[in-house]
Design a protein around this motif. Structure first.
Motif, PDB file in Angstrom:
ATOM      1  N   ARG A   1      23.431  86.872 -42.576  1.00  9.93           N
ATOM      2  CA  ARG A   1      24.757  87.869 -42.718  1.00  9.93           C
ATOM      3  C   ARG A   1      26.288  87.808 -41.837  1.00  9.93           C
ATOM      4  O   ARG A   1      26.517  87.861 -40.218  1.00  9.93           O
ATOM      5  CB  ARG A   1      24.584  89.441 -42.498  1.00  9.93           C
ATOM      6  N   CYS A   2      27.759  87.331 -42.183  1.00  8.47           N
ATOM      7  CA  CYS A   2      28.734  87.458 -41.288  1.00  8.47           C
ATOM      8  C   CYS A   2      28.862  89.124 -40.887  1.00  8.47           C
ATOM      9  O   CYS A   2      29.044  89.904 -41.664  1.00  8.47           O
ATOM     10  CB  CYS A   2      30.122  87.301 -42.754  1.00  8.47           C
ATOM     11  N   THR A   3      29.028  88.817 -39.649  1.00 15.06           N
ATOM     12  CA  THR A   3      29.693  89.926 -38.913  1.00 15.06           C
ATOM     13  C   THR A   3      31.178  90.417 -39.439  1.00 15.06           C
ATOM     14  O   THR A   3      31.474  91.524 -38.888  1.00 15.06           O
ATOM     15  CB  THR A   3      29.340  89.687 -37.637  1.00 15.06           C
TER      16      THR A   3
ATOM     17  N   THR B   1      22.953  86.674 -37.846  1.00 11.76           N
ATOM     18  CA  THR B   1      23.807  86.893 -38.634  1.00 11.76           C
ATOM     19  C   THR B   1      24.347  86.189 -37.404  1.00 11.76           C
ATOM     20  O   THR B   1      24.447  85.258 -37.030  1.00 11.76           O
ATOM     21  CB  THR B   1      24.661  89.162 -37.378  1.00 11.76           C
TER      22      THR B   1
ATOM     23  N   LYS C   1      32.626  90.358 -45.016  1.00  7.40           N
ATOM     24  CA  LYS C   1      32.140  91.435 -44.047  1.00  7.40           C
ATOM     25  C   LYS C   1      30.523  91.328 -44.981  1.00  7.40           C
ATOM     26  O   LYS C   1      30.819  91.677 -45.884  1.00  7.40           O
ATOM     27  CB  LYS C   1      32.565  91.870 -43.085  1.00  7.40           C
ATOM     28  N   GLY C   2      29.208  91.443 -44.572  1.00 10.63           N
ATOM     29  CA  GLY C   2      28.151  91.420 -44.821  1.00 10.63           C
ATOM     30  C   GLY C   2      27.613  90.450 -45.936  1.00 10.63           C
ATOM     31  O   GLY C   2      26.274  90.634 -46.465  1.00 10.63           O
ATOM     32  N   GLU C   3      28.246  89.151 -45.531  1.00 11.87           N
ATOM     33  CA  GLU C   3      27.875  88.589 -46.965  1.00 11.87           C
ATOM     34  C   GLU C   3      26.920  87.690 -46.861  1.00 11.87           C
ATOM     35  O   GLU C   3      26.948  87.239 -45.095  1.00 11.87           O
ATOM     36  CB  GLU C   3      28.782  88.180 -47.887  1.00 11.87           C
ATOM     37  N   TRP C   4      25.855  87.187 -47.168  1.00 14.13           N
ATOM     38  CA  TRP C   4      25.488  86.005 -47.130  1.00 14.13           C
ATOM     39  C   TRP C   4      25.946  84.815 -46.993  1.00 14.13           C
ATOM     40  O   TRP C   4      26.684  84.653 -47.799  1.00 14.13           O
ATOM     41  CB  TRP C   4      23.828  85.663 -47.375  1.00 14.13           C
TER      42      TRP C   4
END
Ligand code: AMP
Ligand code: MG
Length: 419
Positions: free
Chosen positions: A345-347, A373, A406-409
């Motif tokens: 997951r992207c921070t 992450t 942000k939050g996507e894989w």
């Protein structure tokens, strides 16, 4: 490889070649080295096995105990009550008991010791009360055959233990030793010659003159090529002069199976690598749909495989790992495989324009919830080696992607697997 026929992606306006297409074409164009050498086991670490290895023995070679305890007859341990047996001897690892265990008898046994004749079950010493030559234990819970390791359980005589193409690591070395093999045949080392091109390049140890930079590419290349399967030759810095480049090509082709250069593959006025390869060898020049690393020259120079890598230091590393490393593995006879890719997951948001696949540099970590992450190392210019040094992975952003929130894989290639 005919320069005009295969040079499908060189002209402006034509579609760029994808990373996957590039890799596939490279792998199709090269063959494994057809030469091997015999090495003692310890010297073979990190090398690629050339022939299949068959075991001439069972491993373990005999039934033996998995515990310190007493070897007994399973049939003596039935019923719900206490069992009492007489100890008639001992079996140590390396010193077997030679007699036969009869009804009502047992043998003291250590881990790895041969199971005595007649016994088929081991009782752990912690579950036994010993009084002189008598032992007592509860029959309840004893499973006939327990705590015995059987002959051939790991490897059977006649089994293929390792196939050609396997890399010899610690487990393989131990496995070979366990079947008694002292020497193996491995693929001979790949000879790799490399040089940098550029009038602006100065060797380390000399002060920089105006307009000069230090040559870092030969150092990253040396480090990336530092593998047990490779013998490498550093041919130095070659100035941007047609004759000098030509001479370096000839020298490299004479000594190597694989020739790598950096710089001089663009279409600038001092870029002689592409035209020299065209003149002396066979060339594919590709504009790759990737960032960094757009121009890539690939081809053949006499019997050697040739890669003209871009000049920018990050582009050198990215193209090395994405194209040269698979080629090295193929030439070394290693079993083909794709580098490990995981999802994280992207921070934070990642910026990207659609069009080319990007290999952004990232830091992969285990997040507070135990999931992976990944965060960007920051500025992503192909001249910024610090972005590689701070990173432990490539963040793979597909050509069509227009950025990540942000939050996507995202797919991530850990550097740890790029060996
Ligand atoms: P080129 O493809 O030769 O135009 O080089 C592209 C960029 O990479 C230029 O900024 C060069 O100065 C730089 N570069 C080329 N070779 C090296 C090298 N060996 N070490 C560091 N930077 C280099
Ligand atoms: Mg240059």
């Amino acid at each position: 490889m005919n320069p005009t026929a295969t040079d499908c992606c060189a002209s402006p306006g034509q579609s760029l070649l994808s990373v996957a297409q590039g890799r596939e074409r490279i792998l199709q164009a090269i063959a494994p080295l057809d030469a091997s050498e015999q090495l003692p086991l310890r010297a073979a670490t990190g090398r690629i096995l050339a022939t299949a290895i068959t075991s001439g023995i069972d491993v373990p070679p005999f039934d033996n105990s998995a515990m310190d305890g007493y070897a007994v007859r399973g049939e003596d341990c039935t019923g719900g009550t206490q069992v009492t047996l007489t100890v008639i001897g001992a079996s140590f690892a390396g010193t077997p008991f030679t007699g036969e265990v009869q009804a009502g008898q047992c043998v003291r046994i250590m881990t790895g010791a041969v199971m005595p004749g007649g016994a088929d079950t081991v009782i752990m010493q912690e579950q036994v009360e010993r009084d002189g030559e008598q032992i007592r234990f509860a029959a309840q819970g004893v499973r006939s055959g327990q705590h015995v390791r059987h002959a051939g359980e790991d490897t059977r005589c006649g089994d293929t233990v390792l196939a050609p193409g396997v890399r010899i690591g610690a487990a393989e070395t131990g496995l070979l030793a366990s079947v008694g093999i002292a020497e193996i045949s491995v693929v001979r080392r790949l000879r790799v010659a490399y040089f940098s091109t550029g009038d602006e390049l100065t060797g380390i140890g000399t002060p920089l003159a105006a307009g000069q930079i230090y040559d870092s590419n030969r150092y990253t290349l040396h480090s990336m090529l530092n593998r047990p399967t490779i013998e490498c030759y550093d041919l130095g810095v070659i100035p941007d002069q047609r004759d000098a480049v030509r001479e370096a090509f000839r020298q490299a082709a004479d000594m190597a199976d694989l020739v790598l250069t950096s710089g001089g593959v663009s279409v600038g006025e001092a870029d002689y690598v592409t035209e020299t390869l065209e003149e002396l060898g066979e060339i594919n020049f590709w504009r790759m749909a990737m960032k960094p690393g757009k121009p890539l020259a690939f081809g053949r120079l006499d019997n050697a495989v040739f890669f003209g890598l871009p000049g920018n230091p990050v582009s050198v590393m990215v193209t090395f790992y994405q194209f040269v490393l698979p080629a090295i593995r193929r030439m070394n006879g290693e079993n083909p495989r794709d580098p490990l890719q995981v999802q994280a997951r992207c921070t934070a948001d990642l910026k990207k324009a659609p069009g080319r696949m990007e290999f952004q540099r990232g830091v992969l970590e285990t997040g507070p919830d135990g999931g992976l992450t990944v965060s960007s190392t920051g500025m992503q210019g192909s001249h910024l080696l610090t972005s590689m040094s701070r990173a432990n992975c490539f963040i793979l952003l597909p050509a069509e992607s227009s950025g990540v929130r942000k939050g996507e894989w995202v797919g991530v290639q850990p550097f740890a697997d790029l060996y």
